[in-house]
Design an enzyme around this catalytic site. Structure first.
Site, PDB file in Angstrom:
ATOM      1  N   ASP A   1       9.089  16.470  25.654  1.00 60.77           N
ATOM      2  CA  ASP A   1       9.012  15.065  26.023  1.00 60.77           C
ATOM      3  C   ASP A   1       8.479  14.311  24.794  1.00 60.77           C
ATOM      4  OD1 ASP A   1       8.448  12.661  27.558  1.00 60.77           O
ATOM      5  OD2 ASP A   1       6.351  13.322  27.527  1.00 60.77           O
ATOM      6  N   PHE A   2       8.548  12.986  24.819  1.00 57.27           N
ATOM      7  CA  PHE A   2       8.069  12.214  23.662  1.00 57.27           C
ATOM      8  C   PHE A   2       6.670  11.619  23.900  1.00 57.27           C
ATOM      9  CE2 PHE A   2       7.693   8.271  21.225  1.00 57.27           C
ATOM     10  CZ  PHE A   2       7.799   8.782  19.940  1.00 57.27           C
ATOM     11  N   ASP A   3       6.578  10.571  24.742  1.00 50.98           N
ATOM     12  CA  ASP A   3       5.294   9.876  24.928  1.00 50.98           C
ATOM     13  C   ASP A   3       4.291  10.765  25.661  1.00 50.98           C
ATOM     14  OD1 ASP A   3       5.687   6.813  24.193  1.00 50.98           O
ATOM     15  OD2 ASP A   3       7.521   7.484  25.173  1.00 50.98           O
TER      16      ASP A   3
ATOM     17  N   ASP B   1       4.285  15.809  29.878  1.00 54.78           N
ATOM     18  CA  ASP B   1       2.964  15.393  30.372  1.00 54.78           C
ATOM     19  C   ASP B   1       2.987  14.580  31.656  1.00 54.78           C
ATOM     20  OD1 ASP B   1       4.104  13.060  29.067  1.00 54.78           O
ATOM     21  OD2 ASP B   1       2.132  12.159  29.345  1.00 54.78           O
TER      22      ASP B   1
HETATM   23 MG    MG Z   1       5.570  11.652  28.635  1.00 57.65          MG
END
Ligand code: MG
Length: 258
Positions: free
Chosen positions: A26-28, A199
């Site tokens: 995932d990124f953020d 996350d």
């Molecule tokens: Mg995220």
């Protein structure tokens, strides 16, 4: 969930680095720390350099809620696969764009409510295949969330609404989620196993539907219960995870990547 940096988790990371594996992130909140303004999120150079080295040996994917073009500008390396809008936008397959008009009903409601939402501090992000309503910057987050919930109530069965960290997301009900995207990528990449690190709530479908031999890691121990097998404490431990993978790569591949 078990802590990743124990004997079992570290052995699983080492085995993965030596296998034909897809490495997906995932990124953020995973590769980039969550910041007040989503536009300021970036992958740090040390993390990007590690990912670039890993990408020389194994296929690397980023699967984000953001638009693909948005992610591309923030990662500072060349992943093999970029998937956006929580799994719905996949430029290599051309999947996603046709789903955008499904959200036109939501867009109509948003147009009418734009001024009120802005007054509450809600940031509206239209990503074509999905729409995000961010309320991190709202002075009264509870009031902002309630206004969002009222706006998104009774939208009908052709759209799906789900939460996240200070955000409400709207996607077409028929859109691929991150689990669909991961299973599809794993098949396309011809891998025998996969790592997925995420996350937030939109990562849970992957944690839940991952085959048992995949390695799933949630960033953060707190929060709602997760189906991930392992956790790391925060985004600050993600470089350590990457270091374990790099250290376990076969010597020839490791030298070539350095
Ligand atoms: Mg995220």
């Amino acid at each position: 969930m078990k802590y990743l940096f124990g004997a079992e988790g570290e052995a699983a990371l080492a085995a993965l680095a030596r296998a034909r594996a897809l490495l997906a992130f995932d990124f953020d909140g995973t590769l980039a720390p969550i910041v007040a303004l989503p536009d300021n999120a970036r992958v740090s150079l040390p993390v990007a350099q590690r990912l670039q080295r890993l990408a020389q040996r194994l296929p690397v994917a980023i699967i984000s809620g953001r638009r693909v073009e948005d992610i591309r500008a923030r990662v500072q390396f060349e992943p093999h696969y970029l998937i956006g809008s929580h799994g719905a936008e996949d430029p290599q397959r051309g999947v996603g764009a046709e789903l955008g008009p499904t959200l036109d009903g939501v867009r109509g409601r948003l147009t009418q409510a734009t001024a009120a939402l802005h007054a509450l501090g809600v940031l509206i992000e239209d990503k074509r295949e999905s729409i995000a309503l961010h309320y991190r910057l709202a002075r009264d987050r509870q009031a902002a969330l309630e206004a969002i919930e009222r706006l998104l109530a009774d939208l009908g069965s052709d759209v799906r609404v789900f939460g996240g960290k200070m955000v409400a997301n709207v996607v077409p009900a028929g859109a691929a989620d991150k689990a669909d995207a991961m299973l599809d990528l794993a098949a396309r990449a011809g891998v025998e196993t996969a790592l997925f690190v995420g996350d937030d709530l939109n990562d849970e479908p992957v944690f839940e539907r991952a085959p048992p031999h995949w390695l799933t890691v949630r960033v953060g121990r707190e929060g709602p219960p997760s189906h991930a097998r392992y956790f790391v404490c925060s985004v600050k431990e993600v470089p350590l995870l990457l270091d374990h993978l790099l250290a376990a790569m076969p010597a020839g591949a490791r030298d070539a990547a350095e």
